[in-house]
Design an enzyme around this catalytic site. Structure first.
Site, mmCIF file in Angstrom:
data_model
loop_
_atom_site.group_PDB
_atom_site.id
_atom_site.type_symbol
_atom_site.label_atom_id
_atom_site.label_comp_id
_atom_site.label_asym_id
_atom_site.label_seq_id
_atom_site.Cartn_x
_atom_site.Cartn_y
_atom_site.Cartn_z
ATOM 1 N N CYS A 1 23.247 -64.757 -69.817
ATOM 2 C CA CYS A 1 23.193 -65.054 -71.067
ATOM 3 C C CYS A 1 23.547 -64.168 -72.112
ATOM 4 O O CYS A 1 23.652 -64.484 -73.232
ATOM 5 C CB CYS A 1 21.616 -65.474 -71.442
ATOM 6 S SG CYS A 1 21.074 -67.220 -70.763
ATOM 7 N N THR A 50 35.701 -79.238 -63.398
ATOM 8 C CA THR A 50 36.031 -78.129 -62.884
ATOM 9 C C THR A 50 37.445 -77.867 -63.517
ATOM 10 O O THR A 50 38.308 -78.571 -63.766
ATOM 11 C CB THR A 50 36.464 -78.278 -61.365
ATOM 12 O OG1 THR A 50 37.451 -79.062 -61.141
ATOM 13 C CG2 THR A 50 34.908 -78.579 -60.544
ATOM 14 N N ASP A 53 15.903 -75.705 -70.582
ATOM 15 C CA ASP A 53 16.004 -76.078 -72.069
ATOM 16 C C ASP A 53 15.444 -77.640 -72.124
ATOM 17 O O ASP A 53 14.747 -77.776 -73.010
ATOM 18 C CB ASP A 53 17.450 -76.259 -72.426
ATOM 19 C CG ASP A 53 18.175 -74.844 -73.017
ATOM 20 O OD1 ASP A 53 17.181 -73.927 -72.938
ATOM 21 O OD2 ASP A 53 19.337 -74.835 -72.799
ATOM 22 N N THR A 86 17.776 -76.317 -86.530
ATOM 23 C CA THR A 86 16.742 -75.090 -86.296
ATOM 24 C C THR A 86 17.298 -74.305 -84.847
ATOM 25 O O THR A 86 16.487 -73.466 -84.497
ATOM 26 C CB THR A 86 15.439 -75.443 -86.039
ATOM 27 O OG1 THR A 86 15.252 -76.380 -84.962
ATOM 28 C CG2 THR A 86 15.017 -76.266 -87.462
ATOM 29 N N ASP A 141 17.556 -75.281 -81.855
ATOM 30 C CA ASP A 141 16.750 -75.415 -80.925
ATOM 31 C C ASP A 141 17.488 -75.260 -79.565
ATOM 32 O O ASP A 141 18.256 -75.251 -79.466
ATOM 33 C CB ASP A 141 15.882 -76.851 -81.288
ATOM 34 C CG ASP A 141 14.202 -76.865 -80.822
ATOM 35 O OD1 ASP A 141 14.158 -76.208 -79.868
ATOM 36 O OD2 ASP A 141 13.468 -77.350 -81.616
ATOM 37 N N LYS A 171 26.563 -64.662 -74.476
ATOM 38 C CA LYS A 171 26.597 -65.594 -75.665
ATOM 39 C C LYS A 171 26.803 -64.680 -76.910
ATOM 40 O O LYS A 171 26.970 -63.751 -76.953
ATOM 41 C CB LYS A 171 24.884 -65.735 -75.817
ATOM 42 C CG LYS A 171 24.129 -66.967 -75.237
ATOM 43 C CD LYS A 171 22.916 -66.980 -75.771
ATOM 44 C CE LYS A 171 22.204 -68.285 -75.173
ATOM 45 N NZ LYS A 171 20.967 -68.752 -75.814
ATOM 46 N N ASP A 229 24.311 -75.463 -70.566
ATOM 47 C CA ASP A 229 24.369 -73.929 -70.349
ATOM 48 C C ASP A 229 25.194 -73.558 -69.408
ATOM 49 O O ASP A 229 25.132 -74.223 -68.407
ATOM 50 C CB ASP A 229 22.906 -73.206 -70.081
ATOM 51 C CG ASP A 229 22.485 -72.376 -71.116
ATOM 52 O OD1 ASP A 229 23.178 -71.570 -71.436
ATOM 53 O OD2 ASP A 229 21.348 -72.758 -71.725
ATOM 54 N N GLY A 259 30.431 -83.833 -62.889
ATOM 55 C CA GLY A 259 30.869 -82.700 -63.646
ATOM 56 C C GLY A 259 32.237 -82.624 -63.943
ATOM 57 O O GLY A 259 33.058 -83.579 -63.782
#
Length: 350
Positions: A19, A143, A93, A50, A52, A22, A70, A141
């Site tokens: 993280c 790739t 999350d 906000t 969130d 970010k 994420d 997903g």
């Protein structure tokens, strides 16, 4: 065939890790401010407003969809461990909103001409292992071939709208409770320079792969007013989001903030992420750190956490029950670290 000498370490292939990748809060705020207004139907209970942890869209009186994503570059070198950490972080999350995860989609970007297929497969298997632990499938997903290895998840969950926990509902008088110890970014900085002991690595892995399952239980408590998870913006950054969203101030007691065993020692040795400085530059105007605490305190509180702990704002009478829920689920570092007070959004650290 032994390819140890030719296969690069995962952390060598990434300019940042976990993280800590970010975009800094202040930069992100400017980017989002430049976007035109989007569609905001009444069913959208939580959107961008906000910062969130996930979007929430109501589908009937008893159910709302919780959606999040994420992904990041490697924080560790072991492929399976990287996959486990990234998946745990993404699923968090959903728990932070008070939801229950349903299924996931994998997001995979890999330098396929650099990494062996066995390494890439190990990353995906690590993510799948955590999803099995959470009781959810990876149902698909996407790739791509990328310069740096990237892995993460889209996660979809459900929450009862009446149990939804936003990051914007803290109240003066609330106590602040943190579920995990701080120092993941510092440990990862030491790891990248081959200065992290094997026992410290096990500590890092145990923390970052512990699913934040208490969130689903906390959602049922009326005394729990606001919840978020502490990730790339550090303790101060995610608490600042609570304060701004709720229109309140906060007081932290640094001595009560749980730290990974060697976090302070490693900071003093110079193992600090670049994200820590970017975080401080973004929200330092909201923070007052008491004289005498030193720069190491600032570093620890801005340290980017990957798959960090839940930060809970709850009524004083609910503290014992909240702590009990964490402890029953194996969160041994859980601690009351401060309180919410009246005032303009800001954080005082003593």
């Amino acid at each position: 065939m032994n390819t140890t000498s030719t296969v690069p370490r995962l952390t060598q292939l990434s300019h940042g890790g976990g993280c800590g990748c970010k975009i800094a809060p202040a930069v992100l705020e400017k980017i989002l401010a430049g976007l035109p207004p989007g569609i905001v139907p009444p069913q959208l209970l939580v959107g961008n407003e906000t910062a969130d942890d996930a979007a929430v869209y109501q589908i009937n009186a008893q159910q709302a969809i919780v959606a999040t994503t994420d992904f990041f570059m490697p924080i560790v070198d072991d492929p399976h461990d990287f996959g486990c950490i990234a998946a745990t972080n993404a699923i968090s999350d959903i728990y932070a909103m008070g939801g229950t995860p349903l299924f996931a989609l994998a997001l995979v970007g890999m330098p396929v001409n650099v990494l062996p297929l066995e390494t890439i497969g190990g990353i995906l298997e690590g993510g799948a292992a955590v999803c099995r632990q959470a009781g959810i499938p990876i149902a698909g997903g996407h790739t791509i071939d990328s310069v740096e290895p990237i892995y993460g998840l889209v996660v979809i969950g459900l929450v009862n709208p009446g149990h939804l926990k936003r990051n914007s509902a803290a109240r003066p008088g609330d106590r602040l409770i943190l579920g995990k110890a701080v120092g993941v970014g510092i440990y990862s900085a030491a790891l990248k320079q081959d200065k992290l002991h094997a026992t410290d690595y096990e500590t890092l892995l145990a923390s970052t792969t512990q699913l934040n399952t208490p969130g689903s239980v906390l959602a049922c408590l009326d005394g729990v007013h606001a919840v978020t998870d502490v990730t790339g913006f550090g303790v101060l950054g995610h608490l600042a989001e609570i304060c701004k969203g709720s229109g309140v101030a906060a007081r932290l007691r640094f001595a009560d903030i749980p730290l990974l065993p060697r976090a302070s020692e490693l900071v003093e040795a110079g193992f600090i992420t670049g994200a820590s400085a970017r975080n401080w530059a973004s929200y330092s105007h909201l923070v007052n750190i008491a004289d005498g605490l030193g720069n190491s305190v600032r570093t620890l509180l801005t340290d980017p956490q990957t798959s960090g702990g839940l930060l809970v704002s709850c009524a004083p009478e609910s503290v014992t029950e909240v702590l009990s829920i964490f402890l029953q689920q194996g969160f041994t570092h859980v601690s009351v670290i401060g309180e919410i007070v009246e005032g303009d959004p800001g954080i005082a650290v003593a």
